[in-house]
Write a protein that holds these residues in place. Structure first.
Motif, PDB file in Angstrom:
ATOM      1  N   SER A 192    -104.441 -59.587 -45.476  1.00  0.00           N
ATOM      2  CA  SER A 192    -105.866 -58.779 -45.618  1.00  0.00           C
ATOM      3  C   SER A 192    -106.788 -58.736 -44.277  1.00  0.00           C
ATOM      4  N   MET A 193    -106.489 -59.715 -43.257  1.00  0.00           N
ATOM      5  CA  MET A 193    -107.028 -59.810 -42.168  1.00  0.00           C
ATOM      6  C   MET A 193    -106.381 -58.562 -40.958  1.00  0.00           C
ATOM      7  N   ILE A 194    -105.224 -58.734 -41.281  1.00  0.00           N
ATOM      8  CA  ILE A 194    -104.603 -57.586 -40.484  1.00  0.00           C
ATOM      9  C   ILE A 194    -105.203 -55.954 -41.057  1.00  0.00           C
TER      10      ILE A 194
ATOM     11  N   VAL B 294    -106.924 -54.670 -37.816  1.00  0.00           N
ATOM     12  CA  VAL B 294    -106.092 -54.019 -37.208  1.00  0.00           C
ATOM     13  C   VAL B 294    -105.968 -52.727 -37.712  1.00  0.00           C
ATOM     14  N   LEU B 295    -105.613 -52.557 -39.054  1.00  0.00           N
ATOM     15  CA  LEU B 295    -105.300 -51.018 -39.792  1.00  0.00           C
ATOM     16  C   LEU B 295    -106.966 -50.583 -40.358  1.00  0.00           C
TER      17      LEU B 295
ATOM     18  N   ALA C  46    -112.366 -55.597 -46.286  1.00  0.00           N
ATOM     19  CA  ALA C  46    -113.376 -56.916 -46.103  1.00  0.00           C
ATOM     20  C   ALA C  46    -113.831 -57.380 -47.427  1.00  0.00           C
ATOM     21  N   ASP C  47    -113.802 -56.887 -48.589  1.00  0.00           N
ATOM     22  CA  ASP C  47    -113.898 -57.472 -49.592  1.00  0.00           C
ATOM     23  C   ASP C  47    -112.953 -58.460 -50.281  1.00  0.00           C
ATOM     24  N   VAL C  48    -111.610 -57.705 -49.780  1.00  0.00           N
ATOM     25  CA  VAL C  48    -110.444 -58.406 -50.327  1.00  0.00           C
ATOM     26  C   VAL C  48    -110.444 -60.028 -49.492  1.00  0.00           C
TER      27      VAL C  48
END
Length: 112
Positions: free
Chosen positions: A26-28, A32-33, A39-41
């Motif tokens: 989720s941070m990627i 990145v993407l 952001a919520d996830v």
């Protein structure tokens, strides 16, 4: 040592490991993407991982104290929940190592 102590640790190791991998993905997706909604996830998964990592620490410390591990090994097991995929490998090694020490509740002698 009871089977339930090892089982609690194993369950929390898998939960912590899966959540940490989801957090990394989720941070990627967020940074990145640049995917909308990532952001919520990321926020939800990070909060869940944080709270469940505390539970993992309690169960891993309980297992280590009952297995009478040295401090260095105990620290490695405790930190495994912070390194992506490490929890899976450490859990497997710990489970194989402690398989002989584990007794079932039915086979344990009853104290009078």
């Amino acid at each position: 040592m009871k089977q339930s102590v090892l089982t609690r640790y194993r369950v929390m190791a898998y939960v912590t490991g899966v959540l940490l991998v989801l957090l990394c993905l989720s941070m990627i997706a967020k940074y990145v993407l640049d995917i909308n909604g990532a952001a919520d996830v990321t926020r939800v998964v990070s909060i869940a991982h944080g709270w469940l990592y505390v539970v993992y620490l309690v169960f891993a410390f309980d297992l280590g104290s009952k297995a009478k591990w040295p401090v260095a090994k105990q620290l490695w097991v405790l930190l495994a929940g912070t390194i992506p995929t490490a929890a899976f490998f450490v859990e497997r090694k710990v489970s194989q190592e402690l398989a002989a020490k584990v007794t079932d509740d039915a086979t344990a002698p009853v104290k009078a």
